[in-house]
Write a protein that holds these residues in place. Structure first.
Motif, short mmCIF file in Angstrom:
data_model
loop_
_atom_site.label_atom_id
_atom_site.label_comp_id
_atom_site.label_asym_id
_atom_site.label_seq_id
_atom_site.Cartn_x
_atom_site.Cartn_y
_atom_site.Cartn_z
N UNK A 213 0.93 -1.34 0.05
CA UNK A 213 0.00 0.17 -0.07
C UNK A 213 0.87 1.52 -0.06
N UNK A 214 2.12 1.31 0.79
CA UNK A 214 2.89 2.25 0.67
C UNK A 214 3.55 2.68 -0.54
N UNK A 215 4.00 1.37 -1.27
CA UNK A 215 4.50 1.45 -2.44
C UNK A 215 3.49 1.96 -3.74
N UNK A 216 2.30 1.70 -3.63
CA UNK A 216 1.55 1.63 -4.87
C UNK A 216 0.59 2.72 -4.76
N UNK A 217 -0.01 2.91 -3.38
CA UNK A 217 -1.07 4.01 -3.14
C UNK A 217 -0.41 5.24 -2.51
N UNK A 218 0.33 5.16 -1.66
CA UNK A 218 0.95 6.32 -0.90
C UNK A 218 2.10 6.83 -1.63
N UNK A 219 2.78 5.89 -2.34
CA UNK A 219 3.85 6.04 -3.10
C UNK A 219 5.05 6.86 -2.41
N UNK A 220 5.62 6.25 -1.36
CA UNK A 220 6.47 6.64 -0.54
C UNK A 220 8.05 5.88 -0.31
N UNK A 221 7.71 4.62 -1.28
CA UNK A 221 8.68 3.65 -1.26
C UNK A 221 9.76 4.18 -2.16
N UNK A 222 10.75 3.25 -2.98
CA UNK A 222 11.74 3.59 -3.67
C UNK A 222 12.14 2.24 -4.17
N UNK A 223 12.81 2.17 -5.53
CA UNK A 223 13.08 0.92 -6.07
C UNK A 223 14.10 0.21 -5.17
N UNK A 224 15.21 0.85 -4.45
CA UNK A 224 15.98 0.00 -3.82
C UNK A 224 15.30 -0.71 -2.40
N UNK A 225 14.50 0.10 -1.99
CA UNK A 225 13.51 -0.50 -0.74
C UNK A 225 12.71 -1.52 -1.18
N UNK A 226 12.01 -1.32 -2.14
CA UNK A 226 11.41 -2.35 -2.83
C UNK A 226 11.94 -3.66 -3.54
N UNK A 227 13.17 -3.53 -3.87
CA UNK A 227 14.21 -4.67 -4.12
C UNK A 227 14.42 -5.58 -2.79
N UNK A 228 14.65 -4.64 -1.75
CA UNK A 228 14.97 -5.31 -0.48
C UNK A 228 13.81 -6.10 -0.14
N UNK A 229 12.67 -5.53 0.11
CA UNK A 229 11.34 -6.07 0.51
C UNK A 229 11.14 -7.43 -0.48
#
Ligand code: GLA
Length: 392
Positions: free
Chosen positions: A305-321
């Motif tokens: 939800x933070x990645x897609x709706x709130x858009x406060x993640x970033x590519x690096x953090x998404x990679x880790x998750x």
């Protein structure tokens, strides 16, 4: 940023302080950084958060200054800065001094007059990593100065003083979560806070079979960059459309009914907040029942939800998750998500204790392979909130 930190204690602080100032401190206070387990970008929407204090701390050693001026050292090895008494409650340079100036100003507003002090600040909370080094700084300064003045300022008031300092002296429009957990954290416990009325309850986190793993993305974040303030504005706009005071009052049904009026952006921002409050409740229930699978599901939902709706993640953090799903030991990970304001910083994961080191190694290796970034991690337990380490 390095998550594997040196330790800080009275034994090392006393000689450092004496070397700078030629006398002993009267008080040493500490306050911890935090990791938020779930409930992101809900605090300024009157919602729920569920952070825990870290074992990484900011330590502030103080005594009245014999010089009639303030003399402050911002971190070990730095030189002393000197301020006249009337300057100490005004914004100014160097930038870090605003964390102290702000606290002194907010204390004065509450009728607490801080005399000129000799102050040494030391910290092992990494800066810019989303682990609330700033909150640890403000809350430890407030704890030290109020103890020195003999003023009765309860922890929650200290947290509010820290938040006001951020708003007025650092210009970060943050919510209350970071300062609140830094002031009120309890060893061995996470804390569930209702940001609407600041009521809270502790939830034990003592199951030896589950560990909290924090991994740095090595992407520095700054909440002063505008993305954070922009999200707050989106939430306020959504409230105006819905006719509610805060998104705490909104429901998913209300969002659906007003989807067109909200517009895609505000609709998604609001959907994150409303959904996140429900996930905090689910997570709390799971934690209390020892249902780690359910806790992990809530964390994973939070990240998406933070990645897609709130858009406060970033590519690096998404990679880790993402790696937490694909590493060979993925079945040992209950859940993982970004933590803190976003735009970089750390991820937090709940992992089976018997394989946590293995999971960490695989995550770091996967991260290096995917992005060529070397990084660090820590395995931690809930630490203690602000307290005095030493009193002469
Ligand atoms: C930062 C702010 C908090 C909170 C989080 C997001 O850490 O300081 O008040 O808003 O971001 O959950």
């Amino acid at each position: 940023m390095d998550l594997e930190q040196r330790s800080i204690g009275v034994d090392s602080l006393l000689p450092h302080y004496e070397r700078y100032f030629g006398h002993r401190p009267a008080i040493i206070a500490t306050a911890p950084g935090r990791v938020n387990l779930i409930g992101e970008h809900t605090d300024y929407n009157n919602g729920f958060v569920l952070p825990m204090a870290l074992e990484m701390i900011n330590a502030v050693s103080v005594a009245p200054s014999p010089t009639g001026k303030h003399r402050w050292v911002g971190s070990l090895g730095d030189s002393i800065i000197e301020l006249r008494p009337e300057e100490a409650s005004q914004p100014g340079d160097p930038f870090w001094s605003n964390y102290v100036r702000g606290v002194i100003c907010m204390l004065e507003r509450r009728g607490v007059k801080v005399p000129p002090v000799d102050m040494l600040v030391d910290s092992n909370v990494p800066r810019g990593g989303g682990l609330s080094s700033s909150a640890a700084f403000e809350v430890s300064v407030c704890t030290a100065l109020t103890a020195l003045c003999g003023a009765d300022v309860p922890p929650t008031e200290c947290a509010l003083i820290g938040q006001q300092t951020e708003h007025e002296f650092v210009h970060v429009p943050c919510g209350i979560m970071d300062q609140f957990i830094s002031a009120n954290g309890k060893k061995g416990h996470a804390l569930m806070l209702d940001c609407k009325d600041l009521s809270y309850r502790y939830i034990p986190m003592t199951d030896p079979n589950v560990s909290v793993l924090i991994i740095d993305s090595a992407v520095k974040h700054s909440l002063a960059d505008g993305g954070y303030a922009a999200r707050r504005k989106n939430c306020e706009d959504a409230c105006s459309v819905l006719g509610v005071e805060s998104l705490r009052e909104a429901t998913l049904g209300m969002l659906e009914a007003n989807k067109t009026k909200l517009g895609d952006l505000c609709y998604r921002r609001a959907r994150h907040v409303v959904g996140e409050n429900l996930r905090v409740a689910n997570f709390a229930k799971a934690l209390e029942g020892g249902d780690w699978e359910a806790a992990g599901i809530a964390m994973r939902g939070s990240h998406a939800s933070l990645r897609d709706d709130f858009e406060v993640s970033c590519a690096e953090v998404d990679t880790l998750v993402g790696l937490s799903y694909t590493i060979p030991s993925a079945e040992s990970v209950y859940g993982a998500r970004m933590t803190g304001g976003g735009f970089g910083g750390c991820i937090v994961a709940l992992v089976k204790s018997n394989s946590v080191e293995q999971v960490a190694r695989e995550m770091l290796e996967g991260y290096r392979e995917a992005l060529g970034i070397e990084t660090t991690y820590i395995v931690t337990r809930p630490g203690q909130g602000a307290h005095l380490l030493f009193q002469e």
